[in-house]
Design a protein around this motif. Structure first.
Motif, PDB file in Angstrom:
ATOM      1  N   ALA A 165      18.772  50.959 -31.028  1.00  0.00           N
ATOM      2  CA  ALA A 165      18.806  50.063 -29.560  1.00  0.00           C
ATOM      3  C   ALA A 165      19.247  50.929 -28.602  1.00  0.00           C
ATOM      4  O   ALA A 165      18.769  50.899 -27.378  1.00  0.00           O
ATOM      5  CB  ALA A 165      19.298  48.593 -29.730  1.00  0.00           C
ATOM      6  N   LEU A 166      20.452  51.503 -28.808  1.00  0.00           N
ATOM      7  CA  LEU A 166      21.072  52.288 -27.667  1.00  0.00           C
ATOM      8  C   LEU A 166      20.127  53.404 -27.432  1.00  0.00           C
ATOM      9  O   LEU A 166      19.871  53.738 -26.179  1.00  0.00           O
ATOM     10  CB  LEU A 166      22.137  52.989 -28.360  1.00  0.00           C
ATOM     11  N   THR A 167      19.556  54.274 -28.441  1.00  0.00           N
ATOM     12  CA  THR A 167      18.794  55.480 -28.005  1.00  0.00           C
ATOM     13  C   THR A 167      17.295  55.021 -27.371  1.00  0.00           C
ATOM     14  O   THR A 167      16.783  55.597 -26.495  1.00  0.00           O
ATOM     15  CB  THR A 167      18.311  56.333 -29.355  1.00  0.00           C
ATOM     16  N   ASP A 168      16.903  53.930 -27.737  1.00  0.00           N
ATOM     17  CA  ASP A 168      15.619  53.326 -27.057  1.00  0.00           C
ATOM     18  C   ASP A 168      15.864  52.806 -25.344  1.00  0.00           C
ATOM     19  O   ASP A 168      15.015  53.083 -24.674  1.00  0.00           O
ATOM     20  CB  ASP A 168      15.158  52.094 -27.715  1.00  0.00           C
ATOM     21  N   ALA A 169      17.021  52.267 -25.453  1.00  0.00           N
ATOM     22  CA  ALA A 169      17.585  52.080 -23.961  1.00  0.00           C
ATOM     23  C   ALA A 169      17.715  52.968 -23.117  1.00  0.00           C
ATOM     24  O   ALA A 169      17.261  53.244 -21.979  1.00  0.00           O
ATOM     25  CB  ALA A 169      18.870  51.278 -23.852  1.00  0.00           C
ATOM     26  N   VAL A 170      18.313  54.167 -23.776  1.00  0.00           N
ATOM     27  CA  VAL A 170      18.401  55.511 -23.186  1.00  0.00           C
ATOM     28  C   VAL A 170      17.096  55.968 -22.629  1.00  0.00           C
ATOM     29  O   VAL A 170      16.774  56.566 -21.495  1.00  0.00           O
ATOM     30  CB  VAL A 170      19.365  56.319 -23.738  1.00  0.00           C
ATOM     31  N   ALA A 171      16.141  56.206 -23.668  1.00  0.00           N
ATOM     32  CA  ALA A 171      14.947  56.748 -23.424  1.00  0.00           C
ATOM     33  C   ALA A 171      14.263  55.982 -22.478  1.00  0.00           C
ATOM     34  O   ALA A 171      13.309  56.528 -21.592  1.00  0.00           O
ATOM     35  CB  ALA A 171      14.305  56.646 -24.740  1.00  0.00           C
ATOM     36  N   ALA A 172      14.252  54.654 -22.370  1.00  0.00           N
ATOM     37  CA  ALA A 172      13.621  53.817 -21.280  1.00  0.00           C
ATOM     38  C   ALA A 172      14.130  53.973 -20.010  1.00  0.00           C
ATOM     39  O   ALA A 172      13.333  53.597 -18.943  1.00  0.00           O
ATOM     40  CB  ALA A 172      13.651  52.310 -21.888  1.00  0.00           C
ATOM     41  N   THR A 173      15.454  54.027 -19.723  1.00  0.00           N
ATOM     42  CA  THR A 173      16.072  54.426 -18.344  1.00  0.00           C
ATOM     43  C   THR A 173      16.772  55.802 -18.372  1.00  0.00           C
ATOM     44  O   THR A 173      16.407  56.791 -18.029  1.00  0.00           O
ATOM     45  CB  THR A 173      17.119  53.435 -18.258  1.00  0.00           C
ATOM     46  N   SER A 174      18.119  55.578 -18.636  1.00  0.00           N
ATOM     47  CA  SER A 174      18.786  56.988 -18.346  1.00  0.00           C
ATOM     48  C   SER A 174      20.221  56.617 -19.048  1.00  0.00           C
ATOM     49  O   SER A 174      20.609  55.369 -19.230  1.00  0.00           O
ATOM     50  CB  SER A 174      19.137  57.344 -17.110  1.00  0.00           C
TER      51      SER A 174
END
Length: 127
Positions: free
Chosen positions: A14-23
């Motif tokens: 979830a963390l890496t997906d959120a970073v990939a989607a934003t920053s």
């Protein structure tokens, strides 16, 4: 980059997906962490309590909750960890109730998280 030991955990995905989607900066702000801490977790170099970080992600990004007998309702996992880490304010009845409920049979209580000290606002007996 070596893969962190927790790389397959749901919270890390979830963390890496959120970073990939934003920053990283946007995610750090959203979860209330420093960007440097987030970067260390992402790269498996964080020396702090990864379990606490994971609870924050589970609450803030995954929306996971726990039943809190002290609050009398569901609360987010990150809020649960926060309650366990801080002393109750002696002037706040709900904080005192949650503090005692945590330590008296709550299934979510983790002694390793627990604050060990006097409640905030309690007069020092060694006057």
């Amino acid at each position: 980059m070596t893969k962190p030991p927790y790389a397959d955990a749901e919270w890390f995905t979830a963390l890496t997906d959120a970073v990939a989607a934003t920053s990283q900066a946007a995610v750090a702000k959203r979860i209330g962490e420093k960007g440097s801490t987030l970067n260390q977790v992402l790269h498996g170099k964080y020396k702090g309590r990864v379990d606490l970080f994971a609870q924050r992600i589970e609450g803030k990004l995954l929306g996971k909750t726990v039943d809190c007998p002290g609050a009398g309702d569901e609360i987010s996992r990150d809020r649960c960890a926060e309650y366990q880490q801080k002393p109750p304010a002696a002037t706040n009845p709900q904080a005192v109730r949650i503090y005692h409920a945590c330590r008296n049979g709550c299934a979510n209580f983790r002694p390793s998280l627990a604050h060990k000290g006097q409640p905030k606002g309690k007069a020092n007996d060694a006057a």
